[in-house]
Motif scaffolding. Structure first.
Motif, short mmCIF file in Angstrom:
data_model
loop_
_atom_site.label_atom_id
_atom_site.label_comp_id
_atom_site.label_asym_id
_atom_site.label_seq_id
_atom_site.Cartn_x
_atom_site.Cartn_y
_atom_site.Cartn_z
N THR A 1 0.96 -1.14 -0.15
CA THR A 1 -0.13 -0.04 0.11
C THR A 1 0.92 1.22 -0.12
N TYR A 2 0.26 2.53 -0.58
CA TYR A 2 1.02 3.65 -0.63
C TYR A 2 -0.13 4.72 0.05
N TYR A 3 0.24 5.86 0.32
CA TYR A 3 -0.40 6.98 0.79
C TYR A 3 -0.21 8.29 -0.01
N LYS A 4 0.83 8.84 0.10
CA LYS A 4 0.95 10.23 -0.55
C LYS A 4 1.96 9.78 -1.98
N ASN A 5 2.89 8.74 -2.05
CA ASN A 5 3.60 8.74 -3.12
C ASN A 5 3.16 7.21 -3.94
N LYS A 6 2.43 7.57 -5.19
CA LYS A 6 2.01 6.47 -5.89
C LYS A 6 3.10 5.60 -6.64
N VAL A 7 3.28 4.49 -6.31
CA VAL A 7 4.39 3.72 -7.02
C VAL A 7 3.88 2.80 -8.16
N ASP A 8 4.77 2.60 -9.21
CA ASP A 8 4.33 1.57 -10.24
C ASP A 8 5.19 0.54 -10.35
N SER A 9 4.44 -0.65 -9.92
CA SER A 9 5.29 -1.67 -9.65
C SER A 9 5.98 -2.25 -11.00
N VAL A 10 7.18 -2.71 -10.83
CA VAL A 10 7.87 -3.44 -11.95
C VAL A 10 7.68 -4.78 -11.90
N THR A 11 6.93 -5.42 -11.18
CA THR A 11 6.87 -6.82 -11.30
C THR A 11 5.43 -7.04 -10.84
N LYS A 12 5.06 -8.32 -11.50
CA LYS A 12 3.42 -8.58 -10.93
C LYS A 12 3.46 -9.01 -9.42
N LEU A 13 4.82 -9.36 -8.89
CA LEU A 13 4.73 -9.99 -7.63
C LEU A 13 4.72 -8.76 -6.60
N ILE A 14 4.48 -7.79 -7.04
CA ILE A 14 4.25 -6.36 -6.12
C ILE A 14 2.85 -5.71 -6.56
N ASP A 15 1.87 -5.79 -5.97
CA ASP A 15 0.59 -5.29 -6.23
C ASP A 15 0.27 -4.11 -5.27
N TYR A 16 0.46 -3.06 -5.78
CA TYR A 16 0.23 -1.52 -4.86
C TYR A 16 -1.21 -1.19 -4.94
N HIS A 17 -1.54 -0.74 -4.13
CA HIS A 17 -3.19 -0.28 -3.78
C HIS A 17 -2.89 1.10 -2.85
N TYR A 18 -3.73 2.15 -3.07
CA TYR A 18 -3.92 3.26 -2.03
C TYR A 18 -4.64 2.88 -0.98
N LEU A 19 -3.95 3.39 0.27
CA LEU A 19 -4.49 3.35 1.45
C LEU A 19 -4.12 3.98 2.57
N ASN A 20 -5.08 4.75 3.22
CA ASN A 20 -5.07 5.91 4.19
C ASN A 20 -5.23 5.15 5.37
N VAL A 21 -4.42 4.84 6.25
CA VAL A 21 -4.74 4.07 7.63
C VAL A 21 -5.24 4.97 8.61
N LEU A 22 -5.65 6.15 8.55
CA LEU A 22 -6.22 7.11 9.45
C LEU A 22 -7.62 7.16 8.85
N ASP A 23 -8.20 6.73 7.56
CA ASP A 23 -9.54 6.73 7.37
C ASP A 23 -10.32 5.95 8.49
N GLU A 24 -11.52 6.40 8.67
CA GLU A 24 -12.35 5.68 9.68
C GLU A 24 -12.71 4.18 9.07
#
Length: 232
Positions: free
Chosen positions: A31-54
């Motif tokens: 997961t990422y919050y401020k800095n979006k990351v483009d994965s270079v491999t299918k073995l890393i699947d990135y998703h947006y997440l703010n852990v402070l959200d209710e």
């Protein structure tokens, strides 16, 4: 193939650990919050997440999860009399309540795995008092308590361990090492005369997730260049 959820994997230690796990053929949901990351491999699947959200959604995860790593943190160093109670609460929400929220959300998935593991992060400042560290030490002290309590409650099914690090060369610590003078001064404070690198911490985390650490739980591991135990 093991499957892991890595919270806060867009930079620093989290990003390095995601890369290491993927290199060894493990699936990482990151997961990422401020800095979006483009994965270079299918073995890393990135998703947006703010852990402070209710409310948070982890619907992208599979039914079973072998590992959880919670990386979000902050470094706010101020004299105690300049820190407002709200500042402590904000740190606690990110570093402790966020971890609790994620652990509770994925617990059913961890229980379905054969040898699941949780890795949390603390700081050398909890066990070794430093001036101006009350804000971070308060939250991370709670993380160390959480580690041991969860390890006891989840045994023998889920292992829970914590890494207590010293100053590490990450974007979060950049203001403390952004000149050669600052970097050298901080390096000299450590018995090994250098600051940590993301790899140093990621290697320990990868070990704790693996079955090489299958008889280890409820421990606080100091990966800190000797800072917590040595005087040289």
């Amino acid at each position: 193939m093991s499957t892991h959820l890595l919270i806060g994997a867009s930079s620093g230690i989290g990003q390095k650990l995601a890369e290491q796990l993927a290199t060894s053929g493990q699936q990482v949901y990151a997961t990422y919050y401020k800095n979006k990351v483009d994965s270079v491999t299918k073995l890393i699947d990135y998703h947006y997440l703010n852990v402070l959200d209710e409310t948070i959604s982890l619907d992208f995860l599979p039914d079973s999860l072998d590992g959880l790593i919670y990386c979000p943190g902050s470094i706010n160093l101020k004299p105690f009399d300049r820190i407002k109670p709200a500042d402590f609460a904000q740190d606690f929400a990110l570093q402790v309540l966020g971890a609790i929220k994620i652990i509770q959300a994925v617990l059913p998935r961890l229980k379905k795995a054969e040898n699941p593991s949780i890795v949390l992060f603390s700081t050398v400042a909890v066990q070794t008092g430093f001036s101006y560290h009350t804000q971070v030490a308060t939250s991370k002290g709670a993380i160390e308590g959480l580690t041991k309590a969860l390890a006891a409650e989840f045994a023998p099914k889920i292992r829970v361990n914590c890494i207590a690090l010293s100053l590490t060369d990450t974007p979060l610590a950049a203001p403390l090492i952004n000149t050669d003078q600052k970097r050298d001064a901080n390096a000299q404070r450590h018995p090994l005369k250098k600051i940590g690198m993301p790899d140093d911490i990621a290697h320990m985390a990868e070990f704790l997730l693996s079955q090489k650490a299958g008889w280890i739980t409820g421990q606080i591991f100091h990966v800190d260049g000797g800072m917590s135990t040595l005087k040289v």
